[in-house]
Write a protein that holds these residues in place. Structure first.
Motif, short mmCIF file in Angstrom:
data_model
loop_
_atom_site.label_atom_id
_atom_site.label_comp_id
_atom_site.label_asym_id
_atom_site.label_seq_id
_atom_site.Cartn_x
_atom_site.Cartn_y
_atom_site.Cartn_z
N PRO A 269 0.64 -0.93 -0.21
CA PRO A 269 0.20 0.29 -0.09
C PRO A 269 0.73 1.46 0.22
CG PRO A 269 -1.03 -1.47 1.50
CD PRO A 269 0.27 -1.97 1.10
N LEU A 270 2.22 1.38 0.74
CA LEU A 270 3.25 2.57 0.61
C LEU A 270 3.49 2.70 -0.58
CD1 LEU A 270 4.65 1.74 4.53
CD2 LEU A 270 2.78 3.11 3.67
N ILE A 271 3.78 1.23 -1.36
CA ILE A 271 4.37 1.22 -2.78
C ILE A 271 3.52 2.72 -3.79
CG2 ILE A 271 5.40 0.59 -4.19
CD1 ILE A 271 7.12 -2.01 -1.58
N VAL A 272 2.20 1.54 -3.65
CA VAL A 272 1.58 2.18 -5.16
C VAL A 272 1.00 3.85 -4.30
CG1 VAL A 272 -1.28 1.75 -4.80
CG2 VAL A 272 0.34 -0.12 -4.86
N LYS A 273 0.71 3.81 -2.90
CA LYS A 273 0.93 5.39 -2.65
C LYS A 273 1.38 6.19 -3.36
CE LYS A 273 -1.55 8.87 0.16
NZ LYS A 273 -3.28 8.86 -0.04
N SER A 274 2.73 5.82 -2.91
CA SER A 274 3.94 6.69 -3.73
C SER A 274 4.42 7.02 -4.59
CB SER A 274 5.16 6.17 -2.90
OG SER A 274 5.61 5.36 -3.77
N VAL A 275 3.36 5.42 -5.36
CA VAL A 275 3.41 5.63 -7.23
C VAL A 275 2.15 6.47 -7.67
CG1 VAL A 275 3.69 4.20 -9.43
CG2 VAL A 275 4.87 3.87 -7.41
N SER A 276 1.23 6.68 -7.04
CA SER A 276 0.29 6.39 -7.82
C SER A 276 -0.58 8.01 -7.25
CB SER A 276 -1.26 5.84 -7.31
OG SER A 276 -1.18 5.61 -6.36
N GLY A 277 -0.51 7.97 -5.68
CA GLY A 277 -1.15 9.31 -4.97
C GLY A 277 -2.79 9.43 -4.69
N GLN A 278 -3.40 7.93 -4.71
CA GLN A 278 -4.12 8.22 -5.68
C GLN A 278 -4.81 7.83 -3.16
OE1 GLN A 278 -6.71 8.25 -7.57
NE2 GLN A 278 -4.51 8.87 -8.56
N SER A 279 -6.50 8.42 -2.90
CA SER A 279 -6.76 8.06 -1.79
C SER A 279 -6.43 6.75 -0.90
CB SER A 279 -8.34 8.28 -1.89
OG SER A 279 -9.05 7.80 -2.90
N ASN A 280 -6.92 6.62 0.05
CA ASN A 280 -6.47 5.60 1.20
C ASN A 280 -7.26 4.22 0.71
OD1 ASN A 280 -4.27 6.43 2.29
ND2 ASN A 280 -6.16 7.22 4.37
N MET A 281 -8.66 4.22 0.22
CA MET A 281 -9.64 4.15 -0.53
C MET A 281 -9.40 3.39 -1.55
SD MET A 281 -12.07 1.87 0.42
CE MET A 281 -13.21 0.27 -1.08
N THR A 282 -8.69 3.75 -2.65
CA THR A 282 -8.16 3.76 -4.42
C THR A 282 -6.73 2.87 -3.56
OG1 THR A 282 -9.31 5.79 -4.77
CG2 THR A 282 -7.24 5.03 -6.20
N VAL A 283 -5.87 3.33 -3.35
CA VAL A 283 -4.76 2.33 -2.79
C VAL A 283 -5.23 1.04 -2.24
CG1 VAL A 283 -2.52 2.47 -1.35
CG2 VAL A 283 -3.28 4.78 -2.50
N GLY A 284 -6.02 0.76 -1.22
CA GLY A 284 -6.45 -0.79 -0.71
C GLY A 284 -7.36 -1.39 -2.05
N LEU A 285 -7.92 -0.67 -2.81
CA LEU A 285 -8.26 -1.39 -4.13
C LEU A 285 -7.60 -1.76 -5.20
CD1 LEU A 285 -11.47 1.38 -5.11
CD2 LEU A 285 -11.54 -1.62 -3.99
N LEU A 286 -6.41 -0.80 -6.14
CA LEU A 286 -5.16 -0.90 -6.63
C LEU A 286 -4.26 -2.42 -5.79
CD1 LEU A 286 -4.61 3.08 -7.63
CD2 LEU A 286 -5.48 0.90 -8.43
N SER A 287 -3.93 -2.33 -4.89
CA SER A 287 -3.29 -2.97 -3.62
C SER A 287 -3.93 -4.10 -3.78
CB SER A 287 -2.55 -2.95 -2.79
OG SER A 287 -2.39 -1.13 -2.32
N ALA A 288 -5.04 -4.82 -3.99
CA ALA A 288 -5.75 -5.52 -4.37
C ALA A 288 -5.61 -6.86 -5.56
CB ALA A 288 -7.17 -5.92 -4.09
N VAL A 289 -5.16 -5.75 -6.40
CA VAL A 289 -5.29 -6.33 -7.65
C VAL A 289 -4.02 -7.37 -8.24
CG1 VAL A 289 -4.71 -5.95 -10.28
CG2 VAL A 289 -7.00 -4.20 -8.90
N PRO A 290 -3.00 -7.57 -7.94
CA PRO A 290 -2.03 -8.69 -7.36
C PRO A 290 -2.83 -9.69 -6.80
CG PRO A 290 -0.90 -5.60 -6.46
CD PRO A 290 -2.52 -6.07 -6.64
N PHE A 291 -3.08 -9.33 -5.91
CA PHE A 291 -3.04 -10.74 -5.13
C PHE A 291 -4.48 -11.63 -6.32
CE2 PHE A 291 -1.45 -7.82 -2.09
CZ PHE A 291 -0.22 -8.67 -2.14
N LEU A 292 -4.85 -11.00 -6.51
CA LEU A 292 -5.86 -11.68 -7.43
C LEU A 292 -5.73 -12.42 -9.07
CD1 LEU A 292 -9.27 -12.25 -8.31
CD2 LEU A 292 -8.75 -10.11 -9.87
N VAL A 293 -4.22 -11.17 -9.29
CA VAL A 293 -3.75 -12.21 -9.91
C VAL A 293 -3.29 -13.60 -9.59
CG1 VAL A 293 -1.01 -12.51 -11.66
CG2 VAL A 293 -3.14 -10.29 -11.29
N ALA A 294 -2.67 -12.94 -8.86
CA ALA A 294 -2.11 -14.89 -7.69
C ALA A 294 -3.08 -15.65 -6.96
CB ALA A 294 -1.22 -14.39 -5.76
N CYS A 295 -4.23 -15.42 -7.58
CA CYS A 295 -4.89 -16.85 -6.91
C CYS A 295 -5.14 -17.16 -8.50
CB CYS A 295 -6.09 -15.65 -6.73
SG CYS A 295 -6.36 -15.81 -5.22
#
Length: 446
Positions: A269-295
């Motif tokens: 989440p901190l990496i995504v926040k530093s790259v995107s600068g999005q809100s905390n809720m958006t950062v949480g959503l974006l941070s979930a995407v890699p793990f969907l790929v992992a599944c």
């Protein structure tokens, strides 16, 4: 196609075992992983309130693994003796209470202390379940079963990261910070599920009243035959786990792989926040995407490895590719969308190796040696969790970004992948051992 062995339909029996155990174990791992890693989302608010630098946060995230490592092997030895049902329930109850209690810390030192307690409470859960699955699933179905269990961990990020981001929105409700509500609310399910565990889990096939007698007998006999064929057999003592060179090489592979699963996950989440600068809720959503790929990657890689019988490339190649893709992502850090997509691909590839790894490991050892070996391997890997987060935090404070740290992770993944290709057998080890035994018998040699 269904196969019949005697009077037992193998496919139907294993389907029944899978539906009984795997969804519930996935749920338990989902809850465990949320409680272990939700500190990564809490950090978006918690660091400022407690006055934590990136290095201090890394210390808090990593110190969990100090006690986790210390108690891992003793915990798995107890589980092997008293049974998974009672011991996993105990683990869940204790970790749930402590996870919820993190809501009330008021200083960095208190946070360190609670993370140490959480590590001690949760120690043995993951290796305990891996050992438990090896007692229920024959080699031909094992990588697929492991993939479903670890999908629970990936789903913890798919579900938990957005949920945690949403809970941060409770900031100020009843005078508590959102990160405090996050810890409190997400700790409660583990406490409740501890009591459900006692009802749902069965320690061994012989005790499974939900299987027909012929199915119980067939499964017990099949597993016993495989255990007797493992290179480190069911009758071997725990000392052989510590003296086996292959066990230590498996531990080294798992350590290098953990640079990605632990190092990136706790900072994602901190990496995504530093790259995107999005809100905390958006950062949480974006941070979930890699793990969907992992599944998706875990399911198909584990399933194909079982179907083909091939282990080495299914284990090592995903890790090599994960490291190379991550290195490219760092080089393209100035293009946030492309960098994020490559980061998601790297995480998915890294996780794809997990179910195959545990299938390879549990095909090599069985019995008490397996319980100790699995815990030893997991403990060594968690050294990455103990040492890596503070180092990543220090690099971030020193350089202002995560690029150098991610390159270190990429190099570790490539080395680990190459080791996996060399270390793992080309085919399922149980099959190879049994075929070798048949060949020897045909030649009349002992």
């Amino acid at each position: 196609m269904a196969t019949f062995e005697g009077t037992v339909n193998r496919a139907e029996t294993m389907r029944r075992v899978g539906w009984r155990l795997l969804p519930f174990l996935m749920l338990l791992y989902l809850i465990a992983y949320i409680d272990r890693s939700n500190i990564s989302v809490a950090a978006l608010q918690m660091n400022a309130e407690l006055g934590l630098t990136a290095e201090m946060y890394g210390r808090a995230a990593g110190i969990f693994f100090a006690t986790y490592i210390l108690f891992e092997i003793p915990s798995n030895m107890v589980l092997a003796r008293v049974g998974a049902r009672r011991w996993i329930a105990r683990i869940m109850l204790s970790w749930g209470v402590i996870a919820a209690g993190m809501a009330f810390v008021t200083s960095a030192n208190q946070l360190y202390g609670m993370r140490l307690l959480l590590g001690a409470a949760e120690a043995g859960f993951t290796p305990g379940v891996i050992y438990y699955l090896a007692r229920w699933f024959p080699s031909r179905e094992r990588a697929n079963a492991m993939s479903f269990f670890y999908i629970g961990a990936a789903l913890a990020s798919v579900i938990g990261l957005p949920l945690s981001g949403l809970l941060l929105g409770l900031d100020g409700w009843h005078g508590m910070g959102g990160w405090r509500w996050l810890f409190l609310i997400e700790g409660i399910p583990a406490v409740l599920l501890a009591f459900v565990t006692l009802k749902v889990l069965t320690d061994r096939p012989a005790d499974a009243a939900w299987l027909a007698p012929a199915e119980r007998d067939w499964l017990e006999k099949t597993l016993a035959q495989e255990q007797s064929a493992t290179p480190v057999s069911h009758t071997a003592g725990w000392r052989q786990a510590f003296t086996s060179g292959r066990v230590w090489l498996l531990a080294l592979f798992w350590l290098l792989q953990a640079f990605g699963t632990i190092g990136i996950t706790l900072f994602l989440p901190l990496i995504v926040k530093s790259v995107s600068g999005q809100s905390n809720m958006t950062v949480g959503l974006l941070s979930a995407v890699p793990f969907l790929v992992a599944c998706i990657f875990m399911f198909f890689n584990g399933r194909h490895s079982d179907a083909s019988g091939e282990r080495a490339l299914h284990l090592g190649l995903p890790l090599v590719l994960a490291g190379l893709v991550l290195a490219v992502a760092v080089q393209l850090a100035g293009q946030p969308t492309v960098a994020f997509l490559l980061l998601a691909l790297s995480i998915g590839l890294n996780w794809a190796a997990i179910p195959v790894f545990w299938a390879v490991t549990t095909e090599y050892v069985s019995g008490i040696a397996a319980a100790v070996s699995i815990a030893l391997i997991n403990a060594v890997a968690n050294l990455a969790g103990l040492g890596l987060p503070p180092v990543i935090g220090w690099i971030k404070d020193a350089t202002g970004n995560f690029n150098v740290a991610l390159l270190v992770v990429a190099i570790a993944l490539v080395i680990g992948g190459l080791l996996g290709i060399v270390l793992a057998p080309r085919r399922r080890m149980i099959d190879a051992v049994q075929d070798d035994g048949l060949a020897r018998a045909g030649r009349g040699t002992p």
